[in-house]
Design an enzyme around this catalytic site. Structure first.
Site: not given
Ligand code: NAD
Ligand code: DAU
Length: 348
Positions: A130-132
């Site tokens: 992630t970019d975080e």
């Molecule tokens: P998600 O939470 O939707 O899915 C995570 C998956 O991992 C689920 O299917 C869950 O069952 C599985 N999982 C969790 N713990 C596990 C364990 N101990 N063993 C096996 N499986 C397990 O997550 P996502 O949003 O699809 O993110 C996927 C990946 O991409 C993560 O590594 C996250 O850090 C990364 N990522 C997410 C975002 C985003 O915006 N969602 C952005 C950048 C990177």
């Molecule tokens: O940047 C990549 C990341 O983006 C991934 O690595 C994470 O897995 C993914 O969850 C996401 O993280 P964020 O914290 O940015 O996403 P979230 O959807 O939780 O929040 C997006 C923005 O909205 C953030 O500034 C917090 C705000 N927010 C979020 C929620 C859930 C609110 O204002 N209200 C809310 O209820």
């Protein structure tokens, strides 16, 4: 070629699994997922009968199980997405994030090293991150691949740690790896704890839209299918031991995004313009809330020719359409444990 994809029942993972299964019929794809609250077999129901697809239910924190799976299957490639992914949950329970994101990744690295150590040729461990990990930007600037790590939340600290271990296994043991750091994804199958799907669900149900702080936080949004395209490209063409940043060139302040979403939802629901905006409620800020993320994706663009294919307006519309076309999915994932999470997070 036998490939293990972890977390393939989750949001991004399901799109990656589908792409690999359908685009590479000559690969055997193993989807390893523990099916936590975020994992859902409904996300990949359409491909479960494909001849080259195998589902394995299992936990990456279980070292003995992971070792045995790798010894039995002798995977040629790993695409690692399994993780605890929600920042708010990491604030409430940081240890769960260390267990899955750090120790789980370590178990995969050790099992991979054990089966590949004597012959790394043609092998690749792809870590999806992630970019975080880069922390927060001010009003200006972009994250590049050389930006120093500076994670602020327990989630981002756990992902940063896992990135470091992957790189360390490359330097120390020669493990062939590649890492990508991506910005915020959105799209079909997104679990309604994250901003966009939470607010779609709340608008449908006429519930308040809890905007953290003043809403002036910025995220860079990317359609999930464009992320899956990038993962496919980096897995096949990315340079080993390199990092690629992936982003949407698409920055939005939360409050502006929420207003656009409200506008599109009013149209979809046939409600009078301005109806959904009335649900916006400013609530207590997220602790340690990062002000701004924005990715410079020029490396993957120049070296591998990747760019987003979907505009935000188009992607958001397709996302909304998906939630309306799949009401039973929303009902299933928001029953039971979700209600408990929601009331602890928003109504306490
Ligand atoms: P998600 O939470 O939707 O899915 C995570 C998956 O991992 C689920 O299917 C869950 O069952 C599985 N999982 C969790 N713990 C596990 C364990 N101990 N063993 C096996 N499986 C397990 O997550 P996502 O949003 O699809 O993110 C996927 C990946 O991409 C993560 O590594 C996250 O850090 C990364 N990522 C997410 C975002 C985003 O915006 N969602 C952005 C950048 C990177
Ligand atoms: O940047 C990549 C990341 O983006 C991934 O690595 C994470 O897995 C993914 O969850 C996401 O993280 P964020 O914290 O940015 O996403 P979230 O959807 O939780 O929040 C997006 C923005 O909205 C953030 O500034 C917090 C705000 N927010 C979020 C929620 C859930 C609110 O204002 N209200 C809310 O209820």
């Amino acid at each position: 070629m036998k490939i293990l994809i972890t977390g393939g029942a989750g949001f991004i993972g399901s799109h990656v699994v589908r792409r690999f299964v359908l685009n590479y019929p000559n690969y055997e794809i193993y989807n390893l997922d523990a099916l936590t609250y975020a994992g859902n077999l409904e996300n990949i129901a359409d491909i479960e009968n494909q001849a080259n697809y195998h589902f394995v239910k299992g936990d990456i924190t279980d070292a003995a199980f992971i070792d045995q799976l790798f010894q039995e299957q002798q995977f040629d490639g790993v695409v690692h997405l399994a993780a605890e992914s929600h920042v708010d949950r990491s604030i409430k329970d940081p240890l769960a994030f260390v267990k899955t994101n750090v120790l789980g990744t370590m178990n995969l690295l050790n099992a991979t090293k054990a089966i590949w150590e004597h012959n790394y040729a043609g092998k690749r461990f792809y870590h999806v991150s992630t970019d975080e990990v880069y922390g927060a930007l001010g009003a200006e600037g972009l994250f590049t691949e050389t930006t120093a790590y500076d994670p602020n939340s327990p989630y981002s600290a756990s992902k940063a740690s896992s990135d470091h271990f992957v790189r360390a296994y490359g330097e120390t043991y020669g493990l062939p790896y590649v890492i990508t750091n991506c910005s915020n994804n959105y799209g079909p199958n997104h679990f309604p704890e994250k901003l966009i799907p939470l607010f779609i669900n709340n608008i449908i149900n006429n519930k308040p839209l809890p905007v953290y702080g003043d809403g002036n936080y910025t995220r860079d949004w990317l359609y999930v299918i464009d992320h899956a395209r990038a993962i496919d490209l980096v897995f096949h063409k990315g340079e080993l031991a390199e990092t690629y940043n992936i982003g949407g060139f698409n920055e939005w302040k939360n409050i502006d995004l929420v207003k656009l979403l409200c506008e599109q939802m009013d149209l979809k629901l046939g409600r009078e313009e301005g109806t959904s905006e009335q649900l916006i409620t400013f609530v207590k800020d997220r602790p340690g809330h990062d002000l701004r993320y924005a990715i410079d994706a020029s490396k993957i663009n120049k070296e591998l020719g990747w760019e987003p294919s979907v505009t935000f307006e188009e992607g958001l519309k397709q996302t909304i359409d998906w939630y309306f076309d799949n009401p039973e999915w929303l009902v299933h994932v928001t029953s039971g444990a979700y209600q408990e999470y929601y009331s602890k997070q928003y109504e306490a």
